[in-house]
Design a protein around this motif. Structure first.
Motif, PDB file in Angstrom:
ATOM      1  N   ALA A  65       4.364 -10.190   2.214  1.00 34.07           N
ATOM      2  CA  ALA A  65       3.283  -9.205   2.184  1.00 34.07           C
ATOM      3  C   ALA A  65       2.097  -9.685   3.006  1.00 34.07           C
ATOM      4  CB  ALA A  65       2.855  -8.939   0.738  1.00 34.07           C
ATOM      5  N   TRP A  66       1.770 -10.972   2.931  1.00 32.03           N
ATOM      6  CA  TRP A  66       0.668 -11.507   3.734  1.00 32.03           C
ATOM      7  C   TRP A  66       0.951 -11.350   5.225  1.00 32.03           C
ATOM      8  CZ3 TRP A  66      -0.049 -16.910   0.950  1.00 32.03           C
ATOM      9  CH2 TRP A  66      -0.498 -16.691  -0.358  1.00 32.03           C
ATOM     10  N   ALA A  67       2.188 -11.639   5.622  1.00 32.13           N
ATOM     11  CA  ALA A  67       2.541 -11.552   7.046  1.00 32.13           C
ATOM     12  C   ALA A  67       2.447 -10.107   7.542  1.00 32.13           C
ATOM     13  CB  ALA A  67       3.953 -12.104   7.266  1.00 32.13           C
ATOM     14  N   ILE A  68       2.941  -9.160   6.748  1.00 33.96           N
ATOM     15  CA  ILE A  68       2.869  -7.754   7.155  1.00 33.96           C
ATOM     16  C   ILE A  68       1.414  -7.296   7.213  1.00 33.96           C
ATOM     17  CG2 ILE A  68       3.435  -5.392   6.431  1.00 33.96           C
ATOM     18  CD1 ILE A  68       6.068  -6.513   5.322  1.00 33.96           C
ATOM     19  N   TRP A  69       0.607  -7.724   6.264  1.00 35.15           N
ATOM     20  CA  TRP A  69      -0.823  -7.395   6.310  1.00 35.15           C
ATOM     21  C   TRP A  69      -1.440  -7.868   7.622  1.00 35.15           C
ATOM     22  CZ3 TRP A  69      -4.991 -10.642   6.886  1.00 35.15           C
ATOM     23  CH2 TRP A  69      -6.267 -10.048   6.742  1.00 35.15           C
ATOM     24  N   ALA A  70      -1.113  -9.086   8.046  1.00 34.87           N
ATOM     25  CA  ALA A  70      -1.708  -9.652   9.259  1.00 34.87           C
ATOM     26  C   ALA A  70      -1.294  -8.866  10.502  1.00 34.87           C
ATOM     27  CB  ALA A  70      -1.308 -11.116   9.404  1.00 34.87           C
ATOM     28  N   THR A  71      -0.009  -8.552  10.627  1.00 37.65           N
ATOM     29  CA  THR A  71       0.435  -7.866  11.848  1.00 37.65           C
ATOM     30  C   THR A  71      -0.005  -6.408  11.874  1.00 37.65           C
ATOM     31  OG1 THR A  71       2.595  -7.422  10.816  1.00 37.65           O
ATOM     32  CG2 THR A  71       2.405  -9.396  12.201  1.00 37.65           C
ATOM     33  N   THR A  72       0.009  -5.735  10.728  1.00 35.96           N
ATOM     34  CA  THR A  72      -0.425  -4.336  10.717  1.00 35.96           C
ATOM     35  C   THR A  72      -1.932  -4.215  10.850  1.00 35.96           C
ATOM     36  OG1 THR A  72      -0.398  -4.340   8.281  1.00 35.96           O
ATOM     37  CG2 THR A  72       1.567  -3.505   9.410  1.00 35.96           C
ATOM     38  N   ALA A  73      -2.665  -5.238  10.460  1.00 31.83           N
ATOM     39  CA  ALA A  73      -4.112  -5.223  10.680  1.00 31.83           C
ATOM     40  C   ALA A  73      -4.436  -5.244  12.171  1.00 31.83           C
ATOM     41  CB  ALA A  73      -4.760  -6.424   9.984  1.00 31.83           C
ATOM     42  N   ILE A  74      -3.534  -5.817  12.957  1.00 33.53           N
ATOM     43  CA  ILE A  74      -3.739  -5.890  14.405  1.00 33.53           C
ATOM     44  C   ILE A  74      -3.285  -4.609  15.088  1.00 33.53           C
ATOM     45  CG2 ILE A  74      -3.031  -7.088  16.518  1.00 33.53           C
ATOM     46  CD1 ILE A  74      -2.690  -9.615  14.779  1.00 33.53           C
ATOM     47  N   GLY A  75      -2.078  -4.131  14.749  1.00 32.36           N
ATOM     48  CA  GLY A  75      -1.490  -3.043  15.524  1.00 32.36           C
ATOM     49  C   GLY A  75      -1.275  -1.737  14.799  1.00 32.36           C
ATOM     50  N   GLY A  76      -1.535  -1.679  13.482  1.00 31.50           N
ATOM     51  CA  GLY A  76      -1.297  -0.444  12.753  1.00 31.50           C
ATOM     52  C   GLY A  76      -0.005  -0.497  11.956  1.00 31.50           C
ATOM     53  N   ASP A  77       0.328   0.613  11.317  1.00 25.58           N
ATOM     54  CA  ASP A  77       1.409   0.643  10.341  1.00 25.58           C
ATOM     55  C   ASP A  77       2.756   1.104  10.883  1.00 25.58           C
ATOM     56  OD1 ASP A  77      -0.178  -0.228   8.191  1.00 25.58           O
ATOM     57  OD2 ASP A  77      -0.985   1.785   7.895  1.00 25.58           O
ATOM     58  N   ALA A  78       2.902   1.227  12.188  1.00 27.61           N
ATOM     59  CA  ALA A  78       4.191   1.626  12.752  1.00 27.61           C
ATOM     60  C   ALA A  78       5.257   0.572  12.418  1.00 27.61           C
ATOM     61  CB  ALA A  78       4.081   1.794  14.266  1.00 27.61           C
ATOM     62  N   GLU A  79       6.513   1.000  12.423  1.00 24.23           N
ATOM     63  CA  GLU A  79       7.614   0.129  12.003  1.00 24.23           C
ATOM     64  C   GLU A  79       7.629  -1.204  12.742  1.00 24.23           C
ATOM     65  OE1 GLU A  79       9.269   4.368  11.320  1.00 24.23           O
ATOM     66  OE2 GLU A  79       7.909   3.356  12.720  1.00 24.23           O
ATOM     67  N   ALA A  80       7.404  -1.177  14.043  1.00 23.16           N
ATOM     68  CA  ALA A  80       7.476  -2.412  14.824  1.00 23.16           C
ATOM     69  C   ALA A  80       6.449  -3.437  14.352  1.00 23.16           C
ATOM     70  CB  ALA A  80       7.271  -2.107  16.305  1.00 23.16           C
ATOM     71  N   TRP A  81       5.255  -2.970  14.000  1.00 19.71           N
ATOM     72  CA  TRP A  81       4.219  -3.900  13.549  1.00 19.71           C
ATOM     73  C   TRP A  81       4.509  -4.411  12.145  1.00 19.71           C
ATOM     74  CZ3 TRP A  81       0.846  -6.008  16.799  1.00 19.71           C
ATOM     75  CH2 TRP A  81       0.652  -5.368  18.022  1.00 19.71           C
ATOM     76  N   VAL A  82       5.189  -3.619  11.333  1.00 23.70           N
ATOM     77  CA  VAL A  82       5.604  -4.096  10.019  1.00 23.70           C
ATOM     78  C   VAL A  82       6.610  -5.235  10.164  1.00 23.70           C
ATOM     79  CG1 VAL A  82       6.813  -3.457   7.881  1.00 23.70           C
ATOM     80  CG2 VAL A  82       5.167  -1.868   8.906  1.00 23.70           C
ATOM     81  N   ARG A  83       7.469  -5.140  11.175  1.00 25.57           N
ATOM     82  CA  ARG A  83       8.545  -6.118  11.353  1.00 25.57           C
ATOM     83  C   ARG A  83       8.178  -7.284  12.267  1.00 25.57           C
ATOM     84  NH1 ARG A  83      12.690  -1.074  12.323  1.00 25.57           N
ATOM     85  NH2 ARG A  83      13.603  -1.014  10.236  1.00 25.57           N
ATOM     86  N   LEU A  84       7.043  -7.229  12.904  1.00 25.09           N
ATOM     87  CA  LEU A  84       6.726  -8.185  13.974  1.00 25.09           C
ATOM     88  C   LEU A  84       6.770  -9.636  13.509  1.00 25.09           C
ATOM     89  CD1 LEU A  84       5.780  -8.768  16.858  1.00 25.09           C
ATOM     90  CD2 LEU A  84       3.424  -8.402  16.064  1.00 25.09           C
TER      91      LEU A  84
END
Length: 512
Positions: A65-84
Motif C-alpha cells: 500500500a505504501w508503494a502504490i501510494w508513492a507511485t500514484t501520488a506522482i502519476g495518478g491512479d491509472a493502472e500503470a501507476w498502480v503497478r509501477l
C-alpha cells in the motif's frame, strides 16, 4: 569462511548487468503503460488500502500500500501507476542478484545469475502486477547481500552490517510474512556452518535484533490493536480445513508449476545439484549459504501442497538465492551451452509474455485467455451496476456479495461513487466478516432500507433476497471477457434489510 571474490576487473560485467536491467525495465514500462488489461481485484484492493496509509491491513503487511501510494501520488491512479513499483522493485532485485553473485563467485557468475533471475518466468509476472512478491524479493535480496558481507566482516563493520541485515529483514516482513523463510534459512545455516556461528558475535546479534524490532514494531502494534488480523489471515491461508489431506495430485501440480515459474532448465539444475551434493557429501561454504536460503521454501511448500494445498508463488522466497546458485553451478560445471539455452528459453518466454500483455489477443490465440479473464471487464461490470443504481431513486446502499467485485467497483467506480451516491457495501454470508471489505464496509440495517443488491455469478442470491422484507426487479446481465468467457451479475432491489439468524455451527444463514 566463505570464499570471496574481488570486484576488481568487473566493470564490464557491471555495465552489462546495468544494461540488462535497463533493457528489461524499459520493456516492462512499455508493457505497463501500453496494456489494455485492467487491474486484478487484488490489485484494486491494494490500491484501496493506499488511499488510507496505515501500518497494517487485514490480509497483508503495509509495504504494498505504501508503494502504490508513492507511485500514484506522482502519476495518478491509472493502472500503470498502480503497478509501477513492482517493475522498480524487480529491477532493484536483479541488480542485487548481480551483487551477491559477484561477491560470492565473481562478476561473470553474477552477470549469469542476474540474467537467469531477470528473465525468470515468474519474475516477468511479478514485475507487472501490484502484489507483495516484488518488494519481498527485493528486500530479501538486500538482506542476503548484507548477510554474505557480514560473514567476512569484523569489528565495527560487522556490527553495522548486522544492523543492515535486521533492518532489511524487517522491511521484507513489512512486504510479506513469507520473509520468515529467511529466518528458517538462517537457523539452518547457523546449525550447519561453524564460521557462520562465529560471525554472529553478541554485539552483531544485538544490532540485528534491535534494527529488526525497530522496523517491524509499528506493524506489530497495529496487529495488536486489530486482533492480529494479518497474522490470522496468513495462518488461514495455510490452514488444512476443508481440503483433502495427503494429496499427491496437488503436490505434483505444485512441483510441475515450479518448472514453469522458475524455468525448466534452472529448476532441473537446482535439483541435480542438490542430488550431487548429497551424494558427494560436500558443499562449498558459499553453496551452503545459498542452499540454506533457496531450498527450505521449496521443500516446505511442497510438503504443504502434499498435506493440503499451495499456490505456485508461495515458494517465491527461494527464487533469488536459487538463481544465483544455479548460475554458479552451471559456470563451475562449464555447462555454458546449458546456461545459454536457459537464458534463451527464458528470454523467449519473457518476450512472448510482454507481447501478450501488450496484445491480449495473442494470449487468446495461444489458448491462454482463461489466465487473463481476471484482468478484463471490471470497468464494464462496474458501469453496468452503477447505471442500474442511477435508475433506482432513493437507494441507501449498493451491496455486493463478492470481495473481488467490491474492490473492482471501488477502483473503477471511484469517479462515480461518493458525492451523494449511495455507499458501496458488502453483504455478509457468515455471522462475522471474512475479509477487509466485509470488515470495513458491511451492509447493516442502518443503510439497508433500500439497497441495490448485486450477486456475483448468481452466487447465494436466494439467501440475499431472504435477508430483506421484500425484493423486486431482478435483472441478470453479463459482460463478455473474450470469445469464450463472460462475467454475470444478478441485481435486484432489496427493501427492509433484516438479516436472518446464522447457524451457530456453520455460520451460514438459517433456512427461511
Amino acid at each position: 569462511m566463505p570464499q570471496s571474490h574481488s570486484p576488481q576487473g568487473s566493470d564490464g560485467e557491471l555495465r552489462a548487468a546495468l544494461l540488462l536491467v535497463a533493457a528489461l525495465t524499459v520493456a516492462r514500462l512499455i508493457a505497463l503503460f501500453g496494456t489494455p488489461l485492467e487491474l486484478y481485484p487484488d490489485e484494486a484492493q491494494y490500491w484501496l488500502w493506499s488511499r488510507t496509509l496505515d501500518f497494517g491491513y487485514y490480509s497483508k503487511p503495509p509495504m504494498i500500500a505504501w508503494a502504490i501510494w508513492a507511485t500514484t501520488a506522482i502519476g495518478g491512479d491509472a493502472e500503470a501507476w498502480v503497478r509501477l513499483s513492482a517493475c522498480l522493485f524487480q529491477a532493484g532485485a536483479t541488480l542485487v542478484v548481480f551483487l551477491i553473485g559477484r561477491r560470492l563467485y565473481g562478476p561473470q557468475t553474477g552477470l549469469a545469475a542476474a540474467a537467469l533471475y531477470g528473465l525468470m518466468p515468474g519474475i516477468q509476472l511479478s514485475a507487472l502486477v501490484a502484489a507483495t512478491d516484488a518488494p519481498l524479493l527485493f528486500f530479501l535480496g538486500v538482506t542476503i547481500l548484507a548477510y554474505v558481507n557480514l560473514l567476512e566482516a569484523d569489528g565495527r563493520r560487522r556490527v553495522l552490517l548486522a544492523a543492515g541485515v535486521g533492518a532489511a529483514l524487517g522491511l521484507a516482513f513489512l512486504s510479506k510474512y513469507a520473509a520468515v523463510y529467511f529466518v528458517v534459512g538462517l537457523a539452518v545455516h547457523l546449525a550447519l556452518s561453524r564460521p557462520a556461528r562465529a560471525a554472529w558475535t553478541l554485539p552483531a546479534a544485538a544490532a540485528a535484533l534491535a534494527a529488526f524490532a525497530a522496523v517491524l514494531a509499528p506493524n506489530l502494534a497495529w496487529n495488536a490493536t486489530h486482533g492480529f488480523a494479518t497474522f490470522q489471515h496468513t495462518a488461514a491461508n495455510a490452514a488444512w480445513s476443508g481440503v483433502q489431506l495427503f494429496n499427491v495430485t496437488e503436490m505434483g501440480a505444485f512441483v510441475g508449476s515450479q518448472f514453469g515459474v522458475f524455468g525448466p532448465i534452472p529448476l532441473a539444475v537446482l535439483l541435480i545439484g542438490v542430488v550431487l551434493a548429497a551424494r558427494r557429501r560436500q558443499l562449498s561454504a558459499n553453496d551452503l549459504t545459498l542452499l540454506c536460503f533457496s531450498l527450505p521454501p521449496l521443500l516446505i511448500v511442497t510438503g504443504q501442497a502434499f498435506i493440503s494445498r499451495a499456490n505456485a508463488n508461495w515458494s517465491g522466497a527461494g527464487y533469488l538465492a536459487g538463481a544465483i546458485l544455479v548460475a554458479a553451478w552451471l559456470m563451475r560445471w562449464r555447462a555454458r551451452r546449458w546456461l545459454i539455452a536457459a537464458v534463451a528459453i527464458q528470454g523467449a518466454v519473457a518476450a512472448f509474455f510482454l507481447a501478450a500483455v501488450m496484445s491480449p489477443a495473442l494470449a487468446d490465440k495461444a489458448g491462454l485467455a482463461n489466465g487473463l479473464k481476471r484482468a478484463r471487464g471490471w470497468s464494464q461490470t462496474t458501469e453496468l451496476i452503477l447505471d442500474r443504481a442511477a435508475r433506482e431513486p432513493g437507494l441507501t446502499a449498493i451491496a455486493v456479495n463478492n470481495r473481488f467485485l467490491f474492490y473492482a467497483m471501488s477502483y473503477y467506480g471511484r469517479d462515480r461513487l461518493g458525492f451523494g451516491a449511495p455507499p458501496l457495501a458488502s453483504w455478509l454470508l457468515m455471522e462475522g466478516p471474512r475479509n477487509q471489505a466485509e470488515t470495513t464496509a458491511p451492509l447493516t440495517a442502518a443503510i439497508g432500507r433500500r439497497v441495490l443488491m448485486v450477486s456475483y455469478e448468481g452466487w447465494r442470491r436466494a439467501e440475499m433476497q431472504a435477508d430483506f422484507a421484500a425484493s423486486r426487479d431482478l435483472e441478470i446481465a453479463s459482460v463478455w471477457l473474450d470469445r469464450r468467457h463472460k462475467r454475470k451479475v444478478e441485481m435486484f432491489v432489496g427493501e427492509g434489510f433484516a438479516p436472518r439468524p446464522r447457524d451457530a455451527a456453520t455460520g451460514l444463514p438459517t433456512p427461511p
